[in-house]
Design a protein around this motif. Sequence first.
Motif, short mmCIF file in Angstrom:
data_model
loop_
_atom_site.label_atom_id
_atom_site.label_comp_id
_atom_site.label_asym_id
_atom_site.label_seq_id
_atom_site.Cartn_x
_atom_site.Cartn_y
_atom_site.Cartn_z
N THR A 185 31.53 34.89 24.80
CA THR A 185 31.06 36.23 26.36
C THR A 185 32.30 37.43 25.94
N LEU A 186 33.58 37.03 25.21
CA LEU A 186 34.61 38.45 25.42
C LEU A 186 34.17 39.04 23.90
N ASN A 187 32.76 38.70 23.08
CA ASN A 187 32.43 39.82 22.21
C ASN A 187 31.66 40.88 22.52
N ALA A 188 31.01 40.13 23.62
CA ALA A 188 29.44 40.44 24.55
C ALA A 188 29.99 41.56 25.25
N LEU A 189 31.57 41.18 25.43
CA LEU A 189 32.38 42.06 27.39
C LEU A 189 33.00 43.44 26.04
N CYS A 190 33.41 43.10 24.92
CA CYS A 190 33.79 44.59 24.32
C CYS A 190 32.50 45.35 23.35
N ALA A 191 31.28 44.76 23.52
CA ALA A 191 30.32 45.56 22.45
C ALA A 191 29.20 45.99 24.08
N ALA A 192 29.63 45.66 24.60
CA ALA A 192 28.61 46.01 25.95
C ALA A 192 29.71 47.44 26.51
N ASP A 193 28.18 48.29 27.06
CA ASP A 193 29.11 49.65 27.60
C ASP A 193 29.09 49.13 29.67
N SER A 194 28.17 48.38 29.69
CA SER A 194 27.68 47.87 31.22
C SER A 194 27.90 45.98 30.96
N ILE A 195 28.42 45.58 32.11
CA ILE A 195 27.72 44.12 32.84
C ILE A 195 26.97 44.01 34.06
N LEU A 196 25.87 43.48 34.10
CA LEU A 196 25.26 43.20 34.62
C LEU A 196 25.38 41.38 35.57
N VAL A 197 25.88 41.25 36.67
CA VAL A 197 26.45 39.97 36.97
C VAL A 197 25.34 39.26 37.61
N PRO A 198 24.36 38.57 37.54
CA PRO A 198 23.45 37.65 38.49
C PRO A 198 24.69 36.47 39.00
N LEU A 199 24.29 36.39 40.59
CA LEU A 199 24.79 35.90 41.47
C LEU A 199 24.38 34.80 42.18
N GLN A 200 24.40 33.44 42.06
CA GLN A 200 23.58 32.53 43.01
C GLN A 200 23.89 32.50 44.04
N CYS A 201 22.66 32.16 45.10
CA CYS A 201 24.25 32.36 46.95
C CYS A 201 24.21 31.08 47.46
N GLU A 202 24.86 30.76 46.67
CA GLU A 202 25.52 29.34 47.38
C GLU A 202 26.23 29.57 46.92
N ASN A 230 38.01 47.78 26.09
CA ASN A 230 36.92 48.37 25.61
C ASN A 230 37.01 49.02 27.55
N PRO A 231 37.81 50.20 26.89
CA PRO A 231 38.46 50.76 28.62
C PRO A 231 37.20 51.45 29.14
N ARG A 232 35.83 51.62 28.28
CA ARG A 232 34.38 52.07 28.88
C ARG A 232 33.44 50.52 29.56
N LEU A 233 34.06 49.52 29.50
CA LEU A 233 32.92 49.36 30.02
C LEU A 233 33.43 48.97 31.87
N ASN A 234 31.94 48.76 32.43
CA ASN A 234 31.91 48.71 34.12
C ASN A 234 30.64 47.92 34.42
N ILE A 235 31.38 47.48 35.87
CA ILE A 235 29.92 46.37 36.00
C ILE A 235 28.29 47.67 36.53
N ILE A 236 28.07 47.52 36.24
CA ILE A 236 26.14 48.29 36.44
C ILE A 236 25.99 47.64 37.93
N GLY A 237 25.99 46.20 38.09
CA GLY A 237 25.48 45.88 39.31
C GLY A 237 25.94 43.98 39.02
N VAL A 238 25.50 43.57 40.46
CA VAL A 238 25.56 42.15 41.32
C VAL A 238 24.56 41.76 41.55
N ALA A 239 23.79 41.26 40.79
CA ALA A 239 22.09 40.79 41.15
C ALA A 239 21.96 39.50 42.16
N LEU A 240 21.86 39.26 43.57
CA LEU A 240 21.54 38.47 44.16
C LEU A 240 20.53 37.50 43.55
N THR A 241 20.82 35.91 42.95
CA THR A 241 19.70 35.11 43.22
C THR A 241 19.13 33.67 43.73
#
Length: 259
Positions: free
Chosen positions: A132-149, A171-182
């Motif tokens: 996951t750390l490799n993914a976050l270092c490579a990404a411009d943004s992170i999308l977070v799926p969040l279960q409604c529990e 990775n200073p450019r990393l940002n959270i593009i959004g949280v999706a309720l699933t």
Amino acid sequence: MLTIAIANQKGGVGKTTTAINMATAMAATGWRTLLIDLDPQGNASTGLGVEADARDVSSYDVLVEQLPISDATFETSIPGLDIVPATVDLSGAEVELVSVDERTERLRSALSNHEDHDICFIDCPPSLGLLTLNALCAADSILVPLQCEFFALEGLSQLLQTVERVQQLFNPRLNIIGVALTMYDRRNRLTDQVSDDVRDCLGDLVFETVIPRNVRLSEAPSHGLPALVYDHSCVGSRAYIALARELIGRFPPERQAAA
């Protein structure tokens, strides 16, 4: 190439379903789309019809053997959508990467000169380890799926702290593009309570679109198809189409024009 990691350290929150269907939706808009499966379970690969015995190369080879992304890419049955599949070998990558140089930069290095695609989604494993750390270092943004529990909320603060550390250290450019309720179920009063709590806490960071519990979303992977192809008219597919529209609305202006 725009790179979006789909991550949450809690399992069973809809990461892979979100990754598959968001990638399909973007490919449908005409974007050349790549999905990288970084979960040793390989569910995203299976869900897009890449059988286990056909995965002679995988994301393991990209991270550990430094194989070029293009050499590990498979075409899917969805026009415009390719995948770098995962195998169980990834389970050992966490240990193998510990002793190598720039162990958090392997995926970023592999993607740095990749120009075959316009957008890349990374399906992360349900942990905050080196994959996951490799993914976050490579990404411009992170999308977070969040279960409604309730328990899903407990891990959210830990994930936000991890993102902040990655921003500071790697990775200073990393940002959270959004949280999706699933897995939203309107019949469950707790679902509404969790949704309200998350929106009160994170505000506009939470997408307006919610992904409902839907049998067709669960059935689609067994046919090796995204739900958007398996049954494009079901409520789950319609929700992911709406979520993709919202996601594009959060892209930089020049990317929105392209979409």
